[in-house]
Scaffold this active site. Structure first.
Site, short mmCIF file in Angstrom:
data_model
loop_
_atom_site.label_atom_id
_atom_site.label_comp_id
_atom_site.label_asym_id
_atom_site.label_seq_id
_atom_site.Cartn_x
_atom_site.Cartn_y
_atom_site.Cartn_z
N GLU A 27 -0.89 -6.54 3.03
CA GLU A 27 -0.39 -6.21 4.36
C GLU A 27 -0.17 -7.51 5.11
O GLU A 27 -1.04 -8.38 5.09
CB GLU A 27 -1.39 -5.35 5.14
CG GLU A 27 -1.64 -4.01 4.47
CD GLU A 27 -2.46 -3.06 5.35
OE1 GLU A 27 -2.38 -1.85 5.10
OE2 GLU A 27 -3.15 -3.52 6.27
N GLU A 61 -6.21 2.38 -3.98
CA GLU A 61 -5.17 1.64 -3.26
C GLU A 61 -5.36 0.15 -3.50
O GLU A 61 -6.48 -0.34 -3.52
CB GLU A 61 -5.29 1.98 -1.77
CG GLU A 61 -4.13 1.56 -0.93
CD GLU A 61 -4.26 2.02 0.54
OE1 GLU A 61 -4.53 3.21 0.79
OE2 GLU A 61 -4.10 1.15 1.41
N ASP A 94 -3.74 -3.32 -1.81
CA ASP A 94 -2.93 -3.64 -0.63
C ASP A 94 -2.54 -5.08 -0.44
O ASP A 94 -3.38 -5.98 -0.56
CB ASP A 94 -3.73 -3.34 0.66
CG ASP A 94 -3.99 -1.88 0.85
OD1 ASP A 94 -3.20 -1.07 0.39
OD2 ASP A 94 -5.01 -1.55 1.49
#
Ligand SMILES: *[C@@H]1O[C@H](CO)[C@@H](O)[C@H](O)[C@H]1NC(C)=O
Length: 289
Positions: free
Chosen positions: A111, A107, A109
């Site tokens: 955010e 993953e 990311d």
């Protein structure tokens, strides 16, 4: 040839078709959410609008919403323009990330952790390899991400991962597989985006709760561009543009990264002694850029 009785009209038509053909080759085809994405959850709270040019996600007390790319990619450059929830966005999390599926997932990311009115969003970045993360860096932005659209990009090639905001590098995670640091390099990933509620932890460690009287909250997505290699499971082809495959920072990029990291970084796992008393991960000791 009755239609083209006027030879000038015919010539114009030829020119027009020729320029249309050329345009297809020279202008990168702008992302279209109808073609490239699918809404995955939220029961109608995610909407593709403006003929596929924009996608909106909303969040209320019952649910958030999310979408993903139709294709899976193995390396590429992924750009998305976002306009974040304005005003009191405390407790909301808006995301743009890559993720593989299943156990031991990879993953990458972005955010965006909302905040009380007038307080800055925190941009949280992380990299998971084979299910293991713990590589967080967080930033406050040098612009208001709720006032207009800004471009966030993930460059993911064999050598490194580069996180960019409006084309400024904010973080580079180099591939140190050679010294045993896992790196996402074999699992195809999809682009995922979501708007959800995380009032338990997101804003100032969960102390500031979501103001549900302001719901529904809405985040806007535009100009999704994936310039990468589509994995075999979704067709197996690479985009014409290959610049991202060797993308790295030049002197200007390194200066800019240094500026961002010195002035806008608010958390770095490579400097959190309390959390890693037995020493930092090996990549932290290597050149940060
Ligand atoms: C919210 O604002 C406070 C105060 O400026 C700041 O310390 C914090 O990092 C911001 N972000 C989050 C997610 O709490």
């Amino acid at each position: 040839m009755a239609v083209f009785s006027n030879s000038k009209a015919f010539a114009n038509l030829v020119m027009l078709s020729l320029s249309l053909v050329l345009a297809c080759f020279t202008i990168p085809i702008a992302g279209n959410f109808i073609r490239d994405a699918e809404i995955t959850w939220g029961d109608g709270r995610g909407k593709i609008v403006e003929g596929g040019r924009m996608l909106t996600l909303s969040l209320d007390q019952n649910s958030g919403s999310g979408f993903q790319s139709k294709n899976e990619y193995l390396f590429g450059r992924f750009d998305m323009q976002l306009k974040l929830v304005p005003g009191n966005s405390a407790g909301t999390v808006t995301t743009f990330f890559l993720s593989s599926q299943g156990a031991g997932h990879d993953e990458i990311d972005f955010e965006f952790l909302g905040n009380a009115s007038g307080q800055p969003y925190t941009v949280h970045t992380n990299v998971y390899s084979h299910g293991k993360g713990n590589k967080e860096q967080q930033f406050h932005l040098w612009f208001d991400p709720t006032a207009s659209f800004h471009t966030y990009s993930i460059v993911w090639n064999h050598r490194r991962i580069i996180f960019l905001a409006d084309n400024s590098p904010i973080r580079v995670f180099n591939n140190h597989e050679a010294i045993g640091i896992p790196f996402p390099s074999s699992q195809p990933m999809r682009v995922h985006c979501s708007l959800w509620n995380a009032e338990d932890w997101a804003t100032q460690g969960g102390r500031v709760k979501t103001d549900w009287t302001k719901a529904p909250f809405t985040a806007y997505y535009r100009n999704f561009n994936a310039n990468g290699c589509v994995s075999k499971t979704s067709g197996g082809s690479c985009a014409n543009s290959r610049e991202w495959q060797t993308q790295e920072l030049d002197a200007k990029g390194r200066n800019r990264l240094r500026w961002v990291q010195q002035n806008h970084m608010v958390y770095n796992y490579c400097a959190d002694v309390q959390r890693f008393p037995q020493g930092f991960s090996e990549e932290c000791k290597r050149s940060r850029f």
